[in-house]
Design an enzyme around this catalytic site. Structure first.
Site, PDB file in Angstrom:
ATOM      1  N   ASP A  25      44.694  43.559  35.657  1.00  0.00           N
ATOM      2  CA  ASP A  25      45.591  42.425  35.434  1.00  0.00           C
ATOM      3  C   ASP A  25      45.784  42.144  33.947  1.00  0.00           C
ATOM      4  O   ASP A  25      46.233  41.064  33.563  1.00  0.00           O
ATOM      5  CB  ASP A  25      45.027  41.160  36.099  1.00  0.00           C
ATOM      6  CG  ASP A  25      45.190  41.166  37.613  1.00  0.00           C
ATOM      7  OD1 ASP A  25      45.790  42.114  38.145  1.00  0.00           O
ATOM      8  OD2 ASP A  25      44.704  40.220  38.259  1.00  0.00           O
ATOM      9  N   ASP A  44      33.501  34.792  45.354  1.00  0.00           N
ATOM     10  CA  ASP A  44      32.418  35.571  45.943  1.00  0.00           C
ATOM     11  C   ASP A  44      31.526  34.713  46.840  1.00  0.00           C
ATOM     12  O   ASP A  44      31.193  35.102  47.964  1.00  0.00           O
ATOM     13  CB  ASP A  44      31.579  36.234  44.838  1.00  0.00           C
ATOM     14  CG  ASP A  44      31.327  35.318  43.650  1.00  0.00           C
ATOM     15  OD1 ASP A  44      31.484  34.085  43.788  1.00  0.00           O
ATOM     16  OD2 ASP A  44      30.969  35.835  42.578  1.00  0.00           O
TER      17      ASP A  44
END
Length: 547
Positions: A134, A282
């Site tokens: 990205d 996460d």
């Protein structure tokens, strides 16, 4: 003239009396603990009560979180027989595995990462590697060139670049899953250097169809680079040794750490996939998967080296992101956990895990109340301070030192005593993070969204490596100045305590002074002075922009 002379003589005899008074610990104890001359003269009023009530509420709450660290140590040793070492069975034929490498402006470390990935010991026809980039800087050209290089050599690697960065890391991982070929997915952040046998040591745990994720322990490439990295390493060791192992061995929920772990793809999909409404995607996914019944495995003995932040500003950015993300996850996930049919101790541990960062705003409240509370408690009597205030302070603070000492003893049996040197600074650093992390926690509680702030890494592995300055270092804002002001406030509190011979509280107060001044000064020095390094070596590549 008689007045000044009389006053002078009086002052002289007072000095003489104080100079000839008996000294020593006996006199100190008699004066402060046994002298009843002023007993009964102090009477608490409404103001004192209004101040002491929140003071003790905060102390009790902080002591509760401190005591929880003792619980984790207890669980670690009590359930030591439940530790996981080797898988119970092995695949007769290795399954297809995808390696995902999410990166964003990581030009210094991406080369090291891909070199390590290219040396993974796994059949190439069963492996595919995705570089999920990205980046908005020179990393794009560097990463694309490296991918082309390894692909030309026959390595199964592909490059995907997004220009919108939607969903940040979680969005990149979700986008990569659309084209991933593996039944299992392993994730490495850009600053990690997995050993060649990494995949083979953990893949066989998935012979158990109930296992959804395997997490390994982070180690530290640049642990010895500076005093700061030594302290950071001890902090992370405590998390990966006692928190993860204590929870995993006790069969309560623990989390994937975003990297150096492997997922069963069907577990990700069953839990609802990667979601980006929190900064700790996460932990969010981990809890959703475990609520679905997936089993998690933690391998403390499998190590994966990574690079620690070498600057205070980068470290504070990382800690603030984790603090904010955990509170966001607690708002999202805790109601589901508490309503589930999980056992009570699972829910209780989830509560302490996900809300632990509430201790930071509590520390701010304590910082404000400490000096006036100390004055009031001083006049109420020493014995009350000894058997009420002091135990609460010790439960809040000394549990931290014992917690991290145990982790160092487990990892370095013959060298763990050197950790004593770092303990005061570790405790002070935790205090110094209070302002930054309190702001992050309050933003999470108020629902303020923010971008995923990356932690910059520069491939600093030894003391000969040098860091150049970048624009992001000057974005210090008001936080370092507030930290310095709070440090000055506690310096005055130390002076008051010494002046009133309240020596028992001085060590605690000095930790506050050191913590706030250290984090504030380090942030300002790293932001204002350029070119300061431990060697004359420099990087030749452009410096990454932004945090």
């Amino acid at each position: 003239m008689e007045g000044p002379i009389l006053n002078g003589m009086t002052f002289f005899f007072q000095l003489l009396a104080s100079a000839t008074a008996p000294k020593g610990i006996g006199q100190y104890i008699r004066q402060h603990f046994l002298d009843k001359t002023f007993q009964g003269l102090y009477h608490p009023n409404g103001f004192d009560t209004a101040l002491l009530i929140p003071y003790f509420i905060v102390l009790v709450l902080l002591a509760s979180y401190g005591a929880h660290r003792y619980v984790l140590v207890y669980l670690y040793y009590k359930n030591k027989k439940n530790r996981t070492t080797e898988p119970l069975a092995r695949f007769s034929e290795l399954p297809r595995t995808t390696v995902q490498l999410p990166i964003f402006n990581e030009q210094f470390v991406v080369e090291r990462l891909l070199e390590a990935i290219s040396h993974l010991n796994y059949p190439l026809d069963r492996l595919d590697v995705q570089v999920l980039d990205d980046s908005t800087d020179e990393t794009v050209a560097v990463a694309r060139g490296l991918v082309n290089y390894y692909a030309a050599k026959g390595f199964p690697i592909s490059y995907q670049h997004r220009s919108n960065r939607e969903g940040f890391k979680a969005g990149a991982l979700a986008e990569g899953l659309k084209t991933a070929k593996g039944e299992f997915v392993v994730i490495f952040d850009a600053d990690f250097v997995p050993p060649g046998d990494f995949l083979l040591r953990i893949i066989h745990h998935f012979t158990d169809p109930k296992v959804g994720m395997v997490q390994t322990r982070w180690t530290h490439i640049n642990r010895n680079y500076s005093f700061l990295t030594e302290v950071e390493a001890i902090l992370l060791d405590g998390h990966f040794v006692l928190e993860h192992s204590g929870r995993a061995r006790s069969n309560v929920f623990f989390n994937f750490n975003g990297t150096a772990g492997m997922w069963r793809r069907s577990a990700i999909e069953d839990a609802g996939g990667w979601q980006h409404d929190t900064l700790t995607e996460d932990t969010d996914l981990s809890y959703r998967a475990q609520l679905k019944g997936w089993k998690f495995v933690y391998r403390q003995d499998v190590e994966c080296p990574a690079e620690l932040p070498v600057e205070m500003t980068a470290f504070k950015t990382q800690q603030a992101r984790w603090a904010k993300g955990l509170i966001q996850t607690s708002k999202k996930i805790l109601p589901q956990v508490l309503k589930s049919d999980q056992r009570f101790h699972v829910k209780l541990e989830a509560w302490y895990h996900l809300t632990s960062n509430l201790s930071y705003p509590l520390m701010i409240v304590l910082s404000v109340l400490l000096l006036p509370a100390m004055i009031i408690r001083f006049y109420q009597g020493w014995f009350q301070m000894l058997y009420i205030d002091l135990p609460l302070f010790m439960a809040s603070t000394f549990s931290i030192s014992s917690f991290y000492l145990v982790s160092q003893r487990e990892l370095f049996p013959g060298k763990w005593f050197r950790a004593f040197i770092y303990l005061p600074f570790l405790m002070a650093l935790g205090i110094g993070l209070t302002v930054t992390n309190t702001r992050a926690v309050l933003e999470a509680l108020l629902g303020k969204q923010s971008a995923f702030a990356r932690t910059p890494k520069y491939r600093v592995e030894s003391k000969k490596d040098k860091i150049h300055t970048g624009n992001y270092r000057r974005r210090l804002g008001w936080v370092p100045w507030v930290e310095l002001l709070i440090g000055c406030y506690f310096a005055m509190t130390v002076y008051y305590a010494v002046d009133n011979e309240n020596y028992i509280t001085v060590p605690f107060l000095v930790l506050f002074v050191l913590g706030y001044w250290y984090t504030g000064l380090m942030s300002l020095l790293q932001g204002r002075f350029t070119g300061i390094s431990l060697s004359a070596e420099t990087h030749t590549k452009p410096f990454p922009v932004g945090v």
